[in-house]
Scaffold this motif. Structure first.
Motif, PDB file in Angstrom:
ATOM      1  N   GLN A 337       0.823  -1.215   0.000  1.00 15.32           N
ATOM      2  CA  GLN A 337       0.000   0.000   0.000  1.00 15.32           C
ATOM      3  C   GLN A 337       0.854   1.261   0.000  1.00 15.32           C
ATOM      4  O   GLN A 337       0.556   2.231  -0.713  1.00 15.32           O
ATOM      5  CB  GLN A 337      -0.945  -0.008   1.217  1.00 15.32           C
ATOM      6  N   LYS A 340       2.339   1.864  -3.447  1.00 21.97           N
ATOM      7  CA  LYS A 340       1.340   2.435  -4.360  1.00 21.97           C
ATOM      8  C   LYS A 340       1.155   3.920  -4.102  1.00 21.97           C
ATOM      9  O   LYS A 340       1.079   4.727  -5.046  1.00 21.97           O
ATOM     10  CB  LYS A 340       0.007   1.691  -4.207  1.00 21.97           C
ATOM     11  N   ARG A 341       1.085   4.310  -2.827  1.00 25.32           N
ATOM     12  CA  ARG A 341       0.917   5.721  -2.472  1.00 25.32           C
ATOM     13  C   ARG A 341       2.124   6.545  -2.909  1.00 25.32           C
ATOM     14  O   ARG A 341       2.003   7.732  -3.236  1.00 25.32           O
ATOM     15  CB  ARG A 341       0.698   5.862  -0.972  1.00 25.32           C
TER      16      ARG A 341
END
Length: 431
Positions: A337, A340-341
């Motif tokens: 995550q 991705k950020r």
């Protein structure tokens, strides 16, 4: 004189750094070496991406195949000749199987196989039995001779003695690659007393045994294999290069499936992407072809493909940490995550890799992948399994060692620019 027994007018020799000379007297062997499918092995490295770690590891599967042939030739012509338990009519089939056992390997072998779900042993069989120069030469011996060679390599040949010379826990394949890979990587781990082992090998019923007086030479061989796996074959930096190579092929396949307009069309790969390739398509690939594409793809508009190719060609590899996915699954999801950020695709830039090896195993009947153990012949004629006699081997028997790594581009996380705080958070998690 039949083709099977035909000899060359004069013995041919290949100068070899491991065995000094490779000796060829049989016309069949000489003709097979000259076949284009065998010559292709000159263009396939024995150790895949390992040359990016050990710069001398540029040797090919051609070198290795000749070496395995030479070891088997010495066994059957010197150690086994004249012994009642050895059938001399098996000589030619085992020599051909030794020479051709790696014939089906593709470029960068295991990484290429994993991407496209291929099996080099299946391709070896197809080359031996298909419309190839190798098949044409072997068929001159007899119509069923190519199938016999394929059966030896596929471990289905009825004479298990013959099979064990090519594929067992102490076979010519391992004895060559350990010494050859040690020589070309410059390490000392792979050296053992092969001369002694060959002198104490004996054919017996449906197996090959070792005279008990050679036990210590076999112990040395097994420990050499153990050290080579962990110091060379599973080297984390080589695995980093293999991870990147794998991701290049995955990315090219994914782009092709979405209709991406390549600057350099992946012509040689298209039939692999849709699984419509033929044996000839497979044989047209070698490592020179792949590296040419990688160099050209460095200029692709797709930033991921371009970056991965640049990393592989110019050795800008991923960093790694110890990481056990089973224990750190939640952490992995958190990292995905965060990547991705940060605008970094975890599919290509956060990769878990695991390697494991079982250096020696005793017989476990009925188990998947059961291993035929090494047997010692005692002075009274009794046959004993090696680990029952050797404390050294007993200590590592049946014990699988596994190594887990997580690979990532550290340079992406340390470069100045946007999302610096987020990248620092990722680095802190990766410590």
């Amino acid at each position: 004189m039949s083709y099977a027994t035909q000899k060359l007018a004069e013995e041919k020799v290949f100068k070899d750094p491991v065995h000094r000379y490779i000796h060829v007297r049989d016309q069949v062997i000489w003709d097979v070496i000259g076949a284009k499918e065998f010559q292709r092995l000159r263009r396939i490295k024995q150790l895949g991406t390992t040359y990016l770690v050990f710069h001398g590891a540029e040797h090919s599967r051609f070198n290795h195949s000749l070496g395995v042939y030479e070891i088997v030739r010495r066994i059957v012509d010197d150690s086994f000749e004249g012994r009642p338990a050895w059938d001399p009519s098996e000589r030619l089939v085992v020599l051909c199987a030794a020479l051709l056992h790696d014939l089906g390997h593709g470029p960068f072998s295991h990484a290429f196989e994993n991407v496209f779900g291929l099996d080099h042993e299946e391709f070896t069989k197809q080359i031996l039995l298909g419309d190839t120069e190798v098949n044409e030469i072997l068929s001159r011996v007899s119509d069923d001779f190519p199938q016999k060679v394929a059966d030896v390599i596929g471990k289905t040949y009825p004479n298990k003695q013959v099979v064990s010379l090519i594929s067992s826990q102490i076979d010519a394949d391992r004895m060559d690659y350990l010494q050859r890979d040690a020589y070309f990587t410059g390490v000392s781990y792979g050296h053992f007393d092969m001369e002694r082992i060959l002198r104490v090998m004996r054919p017996l019923d449906d197996q090959v045994v070792i005279k008990s007086t050679g036990m210590h030479a076999v112990e040395d061989y097994i420990m050499s294999r153990y050290q080579m796996y962990w110091q060379v074959y599973f080297h984390p930096v080589s695995r980093s290069a293999e991870v990147i190579l794998t991701k290049i092929l995955h990315r090219a396949k994914a782009l092709s499936e979405t209709g991406y307009a390549f600057e350099q069309q992946p012509t040689h790969f298209l039939r692999f992407f849709d699984n419509s390739f033929t044996l000839q398509d497979y044989l047209a690939l070698d490592e020179g072809v792949l590296l040419t594409y990688f160099q050209l793809w460095m200029n692709e508009k797709d930033s991921i493909l371009s970056d991965l190719c640049n990393r592989f060609v110019n050795r800008k590899l991923f960093q790694y940490i110890e990481f056990d996915l089973a224990k750190d699954y939640v952490k992995m999801k958190e990292l995905e995550q965060l990547f991705k950020r940060a605008g970094i695709d975890p599919e290509y830039y956060l990769v878990f890799d695991s390697s494991s090896d079982l250096p020696y195993d005793f017989y476990r009947p009925g188990e998947e992948g059961e291993r035929i153990p090494i047997h010692l012949q005692m002075p009274n004629g009794e046959i004993r399994e090696l680990s029952r006699q050797s404390e050294v081997v007993e200590a590592i028997s049946g014990k699988r060692r596994t190594d887990h790594k997580l690979y990532f581009p550290e340079d992406f996380l340390t470069a100045d620019g946007k999302k610096k705080a987020l990248k620092k958070q990722i680095l802190d998690l990766l410590k």
